[in-house]
Design a protein around this motif. Structure first.
Motif, PDB file in Angstrom:
ATOM      1  N   ASN A   8      28.531 -58.623-112.255  1.00 29.70           N
ATOM      2  CA  ASN A   8      27.531 -59.683-112.202  1.00 29.70           C
ATOM      3  C   ASN A   8      27.584 -60.463-110.899  1.00 29.70           C
ATOM      4  O   ASN A   8      28.594 -60.466-110.191  1.00 29.70           O
ATOM      5  CB  ASN A   8      27.724 -60.642-113.380  1.00 29.70           C
ATOM      6  CG  ASN A   8      27.456 -59.963-114.701  1.00 29.70           C
ATOM      7  OD1 ASN A   8      26.551 -59.143-114.819  1.00 29.70           O
ATOM      8  ND2 ASN A   8      28.254 -60.286-115.707  1.00 29.70           N
ATOM      9  N   ARG A  40      16.188 -69.896-108.100  1.00 32.75           N
ATOM     10  CA  ARG A  40      16.118 -68.421-108.123  1.00 32.75           C
ATOM     11  C   ARG A  40      17.190 -67.845-109.034  1.00 32.75           C
ATOM     12  O   ARG A  40      16.942 -66.896-109.773  1.00 32.75           O
ATOM     13  CB  ARG A  40      16.234 -67.875-106.721  1.00 32.75           C
ATOM     14  CG  ARG A  40      14.995 -68.229-105.923  1.00 32.75           C
ATOM     15  CD  ARG A  40      14.816 -67.369-104.733  1.00 32.75           C
ATOM     16  NE  ARG A  40      13.509 -67.681-104.192  1.00 32.75           N
ATOM     17  CZ  ARG A  40      12.688 -66.787-103.730  1.00 32.75           C
ATOM     18  NH1 ARG A  40      13.022 -65.522-103.738  1.00 32.75           N
ATOM     19  NH2 ARG A  40      11.525 -67.140-103.246  1.00 32.75           N
ATOM     20  N   ALA A  44      16.422 -65.941-112.801  1.00 34.30           N
ATOM     21  CA  ALA A  44      16.862 -64.564-113.000  1.00 34.30           C
ATOM     22  C   ALA A  44      17.960 -64.450-114.050  1.00 34.30           C
ATOM     23  O   ALA A  44      18.413 -63.352-114.360  1.00 34.30           O
ATOM     24  CB  ALA A  44      17.364 -63.989-111.681  1.00 34.30           C
ATOM     25  N   VAL A 182      17.366 -62.587-104.014  1.00 31.80           N
ATOM     26  CA  VAL A 182      16.889 -61.861-105.185  1.00 31.80           C
ATOM     27  C   VAL A 182      18.097 -61.648-106.088  1.00 31.80           C
ATOM     28  O   VAL A 182      19.046 -60.972-105.709  1.00 31.80           O
ATOM     29  CB  VAL A 182      16.268 -60.496-104.793  1.00 31.80           C
ATOM     30  CG1 VAL A 182      15.841 -59.740-106.050  1.00 31.80           C
ATOM     31  CG2 VAL A 182      15.112 -60.677-103.838  1.00 31.80           C
ATOM     32  N   ARG A 184      19.423 -60.112-109.665  1.00 37.77           N
ATOM     33  CA  ARG A 184      19.063 -59.109-110.672  1.00 37.77           C
ATOM     34  C   ARG A 184      20.102 -59.146-111.779  1.00 37.77           C
ATOM     35  O   ARG A 184      21.183 -59.670-111.604  1.00 37.77           O
ATOM     36  CB  ARG A 184      19.025 -57.731-110.033  1.00 37.77           C
ATOM     37  CG  ARG A 184      18.053 -57.631-108.873  1.00 37.77           C
ATOM     38  CD  ARG A 184      17.933 -56.191-108.399  1.00 37.77           C
ATOM     39  NE  ARG A 184      17.322 -56.104-107.086  1.00 37.77           N
ATOM     40  CZ  ARG A 184      16.019 -56.058-106.857  1.00 37.77           C
ATOM     41  NH1 ARG A 184      15.192 -56.112-107.849  1.00 37.77           N
ATOM     42  NH2 ARG A 184      15.558 -55.951-105.632  1.00 37.77           N
ATOM     43  N   ALA A 185      19.771 -58.523-112.891  1.00 40.38           N
ATOM     44  CA  ALA A 185      20.715 -58.461-114.011  1.00 40.38           C
ATOM     45  C   ALA A 185      21.964 -57.706-113.620  1.00 40.38           C
ATOM     46  O   ALA A 185      23.052 -57.997-114.068  1.00 40.38           O
ATOM     47  CB  ALA A 185      20.057 -57.809-115.221  1.00 40.38           C
ATOM     48  N   GLN A 186      21.831 -56.700-112.762  1.00 35.96           N
ATOM     49  CA  GLN A 186      22.961 -55.934-112.247  1.00 35.96           C
ATOM     50  C   GLN A 186      23.417 -56.588-110.945  1.00 35.96           C
ATOM     51  O   GLN A 186      22.918 -57.638-110.571  1.00 35.96           O
ATOM     52  CB  GLN A 186      22.539 -54.486-112.043  1.00 35.96           C
ATOM     53  CG  GLN A 186      22.189 -53.793-113.359  1.00 35.96           C
ATOM     54  CD  GLN A 186      23.356 -53.821-114.334  1.00 35.96           C
ATOM     55  OE1 GLN A 186      24.464 -53.434-113.995  1.00 35.96           O
ATOM     56  NE2 GLN A 186      23.103 -54.274-115.555  1.00 35.96           N
ATOM     57  N   PHE A 188      23.964 -58.068-107.356  1.00 40.13           N
ATOM     58  CA  PHE A 188      23.026 -58.656-106.410  1.00 40.13           C
ATOM     59  C   PHE A 188      22.555 -57.628-105.393  1.00 40.13           C
ATOM     60  O   PHE A 188      23.351 -56.872-104.852  1.00 40.13           O
ATOM     61  CB  PHE A 188      23.727 -59.811-105.704  1.00 40.13           C
ATOM     62  CG  PHE A 188      22.909 -60.504-104.671  1.00 40.13           C
ATOM     63  CD1 PHE A 188      22.039 -61.493-105.025  1.00 40.13           C
ATOM     64  CD2 PHE A 188      23.034 -60.164-103.337  1.00 40.13           C
ATOM     65  CE1 PHE A 188      21.303 -62.149-104.065  1.00 40.13           C
ATOM     66  CE2 PHE A 188      22.304 -60.807-102.378  1.00 40.13           C
ATOM     67  CZ  PHE A 188      21.427 -61.818-102.742  1.00 40.13           C
TER      68      PHE A 188
END
Length: 190
Positions: A8, A40, A44, A182, A184-186, A188
């Motif tokens: 993460n 941000r 997310a 940005v 993301r769930a996975q 970065f």
């Protein structure tokens, strides 16, 4: 990639406190960029960890110790209290990161030449991938003596450059501006 076992990403906001940034270079723009990074991360679903300094000059619960507006931690977001430059030293930060299964730290805050630099190196040395938010950290000019000043802008640029070029085995580090973050769930990705 990181040498940590997690996957993460998290945003770590360090010392953007009233007394820390009162005379900081480009204060208002930088604080707004920190707020954008927080927005941000939250949108997310990435955790935001708040690190807050205290010492004899910056005492807990005083007006100077509070977060600079518009920054405000949510009740559910971890808060770490520190007394040393590195957010890792004598704090539970590493344990919190491990509980959240973090392998990648996105870093913003103050002061660039002290707590941000020490925390960045501390993260890399502990095996985390690191992204410094290049336009979301700041400091003051350093007065070294009569006629000797290191300008805050130079300190910020120096750290941004270092974080682009440092090399650690098995880790990645870079610099990204707040508008380009940005999450993301996975892990970065930029």
């Amino acid at each position: 990639m990181a040498t940590r076992t997690g996957s993460n990403s998290t945003l770590v906001v360090v010392d953007v406190q009233v007394g820390v940034v009162a005379n900081a270079f480009d204060r208002d723009r930088i604080v707004q960029n920190v707020a954008l990074a927080v927005e941000r991360a939250r949108s997310a679903g990435a955790p935001v960890i708040w690190v807050q300094h205290h010492d004899e000059e910056l005492q807990r619960e005083t007006p100077a110790w509070q977060w600079a507006q518009p920054l405000q931690p949510m009740d559910s977001e971890p808060r770490i209290y520190k007394q040393f430059n590195s957010s890792f030293e004598d704090t539970p930060l590493l344990e919190v990161l491990d509980q959240l299964k973090v392998a990648h730290i996105v870093l913003a805050g103050a002061a660039s030449n002290w707590c941000i630099r020490a925390t960045a190196y501390g993260a890399l040395e502990r095996g985390f991938d690191l992204t410094l938010v290049g336009d979301a950290h700041t400091t003051e000019d350093m007065q070294l003596g009569p006629g000797a000043t290191v300008e805050a802008k130079s300190i910020i640029e120096d750290l941004n450059t270092a974080m682009c070029w440092l090399s650690y085995p098995g880790r990645k580090n870079n610099v990204v501006n707040a508008a380009d973050l940005v999450f993301r769930a996975q892990p970065f990705v930029t």
